[in-house]
Write a protein that holds these residues in place. Sequence first.
Motif, PDB file in Angstrom:
ATOM      1  N   LEU A   1     -30.014  -5.216 -25.865  1.00 24.89           N
ATOM      2  CA  LEU A   1     -29.189  -5.935 -27.074  1.00 24.89           C
ATOM      3  C   LEU A   1     -29.286  -7.451 -26.943  1.00 24.89           C
ATOM      4  O   LEU A   1     -29.808  -7.994 -28.041  1.00 24.89           O
ATOM      5  CB  LEU A   1     -27.478  -5.434 -26.806  1.00 24.89           C
ATOM      6  CG  LEU A   1     -26.734  -5.902 -27.965  1.00 24.89           C
ATOM      7  CD1 LEU A   1     -26.686  -5.094 -29.061  1.00 24.89           C
ATOM      8  CD2 LEU A   1     -25.550  -6.169 -27.232  1.00 24.89           C
ATOM      9  N   PHE A   2     -29.241  -8.065 -25.699  1.00 22.95           N
ATOM     10  CA  PHE A   2     -29.039  -9.561 -25.884  1.00 22.95           C
ATOM     11  C   PHE A   2     -30.680 -10.060 -25.853  1.00 22.95           C
ATOM     12  O   PHE A   2     -30.816 -11.168 -26.467  1.00 22.95           O
ATOM     13  CB  PHE A   2     -28.475  -9.984 -24.567  1.00 22.95           C
ATOM     14  CG  PHE A   2     -26.743 -10.028 -24.726  1.00 22.95           C
ATOM     15  CD1 PHE A   2     -26.196 -10.593 -25.895  1.00 22.95           C
ATOM     16  CD2 PHE A   2     -26.384  -9.253 -23.760  1.00 22.95           C
ATOM     17  CE1 PHE A   2     -24.803 -10.638 -25.924  1.00 22.95           C
ATOM     18  CE2 PHE A   2     -24.742  -9.293 -24.154  1.00 22.95           C
ATOM     19  CZ  PHE A   2     -24.160  -9.907 -25.157  1.00 22.95           C
ATOM     20  N   LEU A   3     -31.562  -9.386 -25.300  1.00 28.21           N
ATOM     21  CA  LEU A   3     -32.803  -9.713 -25.496  1.00 28.21           C
ATOM     22  C   LEU A   3     -33.448  -9.669 -27.013  1.00 28.21           C
ATOM     23  O   LEU A   3     -34.158 -10.640 -27.334  1.00 28.21           O
ATOM     24  CB  LEU A   3     -33.609  -8.681 -24.600  1.00 28.21           C
ATOM     25  CG  LEU A   3     -34.437  -9.120 -23.291  1.00 28.21           C
ATOM     26  CD1 LEU A   3     -34.984  -8.408 -22.438  1.00 28.21           C
ATOM     27  CD2 LEU A   3     -35.002 -10.548 -23.445  1.00 28.21           C
ATOM     28  N   SER A   4     -32.894  -8.577 -27.589  1.00 27.33           N
ATOM     29  CA  SER A   4     -33.153  -8.406 -29.161  1.00 27.33           C
ATOM     30  C   SER A   4     -32.728  -9.574 -29.893  1.00 27.33           C
ATOM     31  O   SER A   4     -33.369 -10.192 -30.762  1.00 27.33           O
ATOM     32  CB  SER A   4     -32.729  -7.196 -29.603  1.00 27.33           C
ATOM     33  OG  SER A   4     -33.458  -5.930 -28.768  1.00 27.33           O
ATOM     34  N   LEU A   5     -31.365  -9.976 -29.732  1.00 31.02           N
ATOM     35  CA  LEU A   5     -30.882 -11.044 -30.308  1.00 31.02           C
ATOM     36  C   LEU A   5     -31.445 -12.201 -29.944  1.00 31.02           C
ATOM     37  O   LEU A   5     -31.419 -13.266 -30.833  1.00 31.02           O
ATOM     38  CB  LEU A   5     -29.214 -10.963 -30.197  1.00 31.02           C
ATOM     39  CG  LEU A   5     -28.431  -9.761 -30.559  1.00 31.02           C
ATOM     40  CD1 LEU A   5     -27.207 -10.028 -30.059  1.00 31.02           C
ATOM     41  CD2 LEU A   5     -28.547 -10.036 -32.088  1.00 31.02           C
TER      42      LEU A   5
ATOM     43  N   PHE B   1     -30.185  -7.796 -10.274  1.00 31.41           N
ATOM     44  CA  PHE B   1     -30.793  -8.412  -9.067  1.00 31.41           C
ATOM     45  C   PHE B   1     -29.871  -8.231  -7.689  1.00 31.41           C
ATOM     46  O   PHE B   1     -30.208  -7.635  -6.903  1.00 31.41           O
ATOM     47  CB  PHE B   1     -31.395  -9.654  -9.039  1.00 31.41           C
ATOM     48  CG  PHE B   1     -32.409 -10.287  -7.963  1.00 31.41           C
ATOM     49  CD1 PHE B   1     -33.427  -9.706  -8.002  1.00 31.41           C
ATOM     50  CD2 PHE B   1     -31.600 -10.949  -6.880  1.00 31.41           C
ATOM     51  CE1 PHE B   1     -34.096 -10.233  -6.704  1.00 31.41           C
ATOM     52  CE2 PHE B   1     -32.373 -11.195  -5.807  1.00 31.41           C
ATOM     53  CZ  PHE B   1     -33.756 -10.933  -5.941  1.00 31.41           C
ATOM     54  N   TYR B   2     -28.657  -8.684  -7.982  1.00 29.75           N
ATOM     55  CA  TYR B   2     -27.560  -8.583  -7.026  1.00 29.75           C
ATOM     56  C   TYR B   2     -27.359  -7.129  -6.579  1.00 29.75           C
ATOM     57  O   TYR B   2     -27.113  -6.642  -5.474  1.00 29.75           O
ATOM     58  CB  TYR B   2     -26.152  -9.338  -7.308  1.00 29.75           C
ATOM     59  CG  TYR B   2     -25.082  -9.186  -6.357  1.00 29.75           C
ATOM     60  CD1 TYR B   2     -25.117  -9.935  -5.186  1.00 29.75           C
ATOM     61  CD2 TYR B   2     -23.948  -8.260  -6.594  1.00 29.75           C
ATOM     62  CE1 TYR B   2     -24.145  -9.679  -4.239  1.00 29.75           C
ATOM     63  CE2 TYR B   2     -23.299  -8.140  -5.581  1.00 29.75           C
ATOM     64  CZ  TYR B   2     -23.154  -8.713  -4.287  1.00 29.75           C
ATOM     65  OH  TYR B   2     -22.207  -8.562  -3.439  1.00 29.75           O
ATOM     66  N   SER B   3     -27.058  -6.073  -7.627  1.00 29.93           N
ATOM     67  CA  SER B   3     -26.877  -4.814  -7.591  1.00 29.93           C
ATOM     68  C   SER B   3     -27.980  -4.231  -6.689  1.00 29.93           C
ATOM     69  O   SER B   3     -27.908  -3.231  -5.838  1.00 29.93           O
ATOM     70  CB  SER B   3     -26.572  -4.114  -8.861  1.00 29.93           C
ATOM     71  OG  SER B   3     -26.423  -2.783  -8.512  1.00 29.93           O
ATOM     72  N   SER B   4     -29.193  -4.632  -6.873  1.00 34.56           N
ATOM     73  CA  SER B   4     -30.162  -3.775  -6.472  1.00 34.56           C
ATOM     74  C   SER B   4     -30.818  -4.276  -4.842  1.00 34.56           C
ATOM     75  O   SER B   4     -31.426  -3.574  -4.281  1.00 34.56           O
ATOM     76  CB  SER B   4     -31.587  -3.772  -7.352  1.00 34.56           C
ATOM     77  OG  SER B   4     -32.122  -4.992  -7.526  1.00 34.56           O
ATOM     78  N   SER B   5     -29.906  -5.462  -4.722  1.00 36.47           N
ATOM     79  CA  SER B   5     -30.102  -5.712  -3.347  1.00 36.47           C
ATOM     80  C   SER B   5     -28.992  -5.281  -2.147  1.00 36.47           C
ATOM     81  O   SER B   5     -28.984  -5.379  -1.046  1.00 36.47           O
ATOM     82  CB  SER B   5     -29.905  -7.403  -3.294  1.00 36.47           C
ATOM     83  OG  SER B   5     -30.711  -8.122  -3.921  1.00 36.47           O
ATOM     84  N   MET B   6     -28.120  -4.329  -2.839  1.00 36.44           N
ATOM     85  CA  MET B   6     -27.162  -3.777  -2.043  1.00 36.44           C
ATOM     86  C   MET B   6     -27.656  -2.332  -1.522  1.00 36.44           C
ATOM     87  O   MET B   6     -28.435  -1.554  -2.313  1.00 36.44           O
ATOM     88  CB  MET B   6     -25.858  -3.537  -2.758  1.00 36.44           C
ATOM     89  CG  MET B   6     -25.153  -4.766  -3.363  1.00 36.44           C
ATOM     90  SD  MET B   6     -23.949  -4.568  -4.439  1.00 36.44           S
ATOM     91  CE  MET B   6     -22.674  -3.976  -3.420  1.00 36.44           C
TER      92      MET B   6
ATOM     93  N   VAL C   1     -28.722 -12.770 -21.186  1.00 31.00           N
ATOM     94  CA  VAL C   1     -29.729 -11.960 -20.622  1.00 31.00           C
ATOM     95  C   VAL C   1     -29.964 -12.630 -18.898  1.00 31.00           C
ATOM     96  O   VAL C   1     -30.186 -11.600 -18.281  1.00 31.00           O
ATOM     97  CB  VAL C   1     -31.019 -12.594 -21.120  1.00 31.00           C
ATOM     98  CG1 VAL C   1     -32.229 -12.163 -20.506  1.00 31.00           C
ATOM     99  CG2 VAL C   1     -31.305 -11.783 -22.642  1.00 31.00           C
ATOM    100  N   ILE C   2     -29.840 -13.698 -18.576  1.00 27.92           N
ATOM    101  CA  ILE C   2     -29.846 -14.268 -17.137  1.00 27.92           C
ATOM    102  C   ILE C   2     -28.560 -13.853 -16.552  1.00 27.92           C
ATOM    103  O   ILE C   2     -28.723 -13.209 -15.516  1.00 27.92           O
ATOM    104  CB  ILE C   2     -29.994 -15.816 -17.436  1.00 27.92           C
ATOM    105  CG1 ILE C   2     -31.089 -16.326 -18.012  1.00 27.92           C
ATOM    106  CG2 ILE C   2     -29.564 -16.291 -16.259  1.00 27.92           C
ATOM    107  CD1 ILE C   2     -31.160 -17.766 -18.388  1.00 27.92           C
ATOM    108  N   ALA C   3     -27.428 -13.593 -17.177  1.00 28.47           N
ATOM    109  CA  ALA C   3     -26.292 -13.234 -16.249  1.00 28.47           C
ATOM    110  C   ALA C   3     -26.592 -11.664 -15.916  1.00 28.47           C
ATOM    111  O   ALA C   3     -26.276 -11.181 -14.903  1.00 28.47           O
ATOM    112  CB  ALA C   3     -25.178 -13.417 -17.168  1.00 28.47           C
ATOM    113  N   VAL C   4     -26.955 -10.972 -17.062  1.00 30.09           N
ATOM    114  CA  VAL C   4     -27.313  -9.596 -16.699  1.00 30.09           C
ATOM    115  C   VAL C   4     -28.505  -9.280 -15.672  1.00 30.09           C
ATOM    116  O   VAL C   4     -28.195  -8.490 -14.858  1.00 30.09           O
ATOM    117  CB  VAL C   4     -27.829  -8.662 -17.996  1.00 30.09           C
ATOM    118  CG1 VAL C   4     -28.366  -7.318 -17.697  1.00 30.09           C
ATOM    119  CG2 VAL C   4     -26.559  -8.478 -18.861  1.00 30.09           C
ATOM    120  N   GLU C   5     -29.416  -9.922 -15.771  1.00 26.66           N
ATOM    121  CA  GLU C   5     -30.424 -10.019 -14.644  1.00 26.66           C
ATOM    122  C   GLU C   5     -29.864 -10.390 -13.463  1.00 26.66           C
ATOM    123  O   GLU C   5     -30.404  -9.853 -12.339  1.00 26.66           O
ATOM    124  CB  GLU C   5     -31.477 -10.978 -15.221  1.00 26.66           C
ATOM    125  CG  GLU C   5     -32.654 -10.105 -15.711  1.00 26.66           C
ATOM    126  CD  GLU C   5     -33.038  -8.844 -15.592  1.00 26.66           C
ATOM    127  OE1 GLU C   5     -33.697  -8.912 -14.298  1.00 26.66           O
ATOM    128  OE2 GLU C   5     -32.899  -7.892 -15.847  1.00 26.66           O
TER     129      GLU C   5
END
Length: 173
Positions: A95-99, A23-28, A15-19
Motif C-alpha cells: 500500500l505505502f510503496l504504491s502510494l 527486519f527486526y522480526s526476521s532477526s528473532m 515504507v521504511i518503518a515497515v521494513e
Amino acid sequence: MNRIKKHEKWYWLAVIAVELVLFYSSSMTYKQQTSVPFLEQHLGSNNKPFYHFLSGIRFNYGGKIQSIQNDGYFRFVEFFIRKGAHFGTYFILGLFLSLALYNYFQTHKILSFFIPWTVSTGLAAFDEFHQGLTGGRTPSVDDVMLDSMGALLASLLILLFVYIVNKLKKIPV
C-alpha cells in the motif's frame, strides 16, 4: 493526484518503518516470537474458541499438513496469526510503496501497481533469506508467495481507488 504527491515523504517513511519492523522480526528466533505461551495463558486449556470449526480444517502449507490434529489447538491458531501477520504486513508495505511510487508512473498505470508489487516480493524474498540466517527459523517460498499476494492486493486496490476517484472527478455534477 496532488494529495498523493503532497504526502509522498510520509509514504516513504511508512515504507521504511515497515521494513525496519520486518527486519527486526526476521532477526528473532521462533522461541522469541511465539505466541503459544500467551494463547495458553490467556485462553487456558478449557477455553478454545472456534475449536469445533478449526478442527475441521486441514491443508498443506510449506510441505506440511496444518491441522489441530497435527499441531494442537494453540500452535494451529498461532499459525493463522503468523500467516495473517505475513499477509497484512506486506499488504501495508504494498500500500505505502504504491502510494510513494504513484507519481512516478502516472503515464504508465500498469507500472504503478507492478513495480510496488515486484519490489515488495523482492523484499519478501530477502526477508525470508534473512530469516534463514536466524537460529531456529526456516525460510519459506510459500511465505514469500503469501507476502507477495498481500502486496499485490494492496497495489491493485490503490490502482482501483485512484481509477474510481478520477472517473468521479470527470462526472459533471
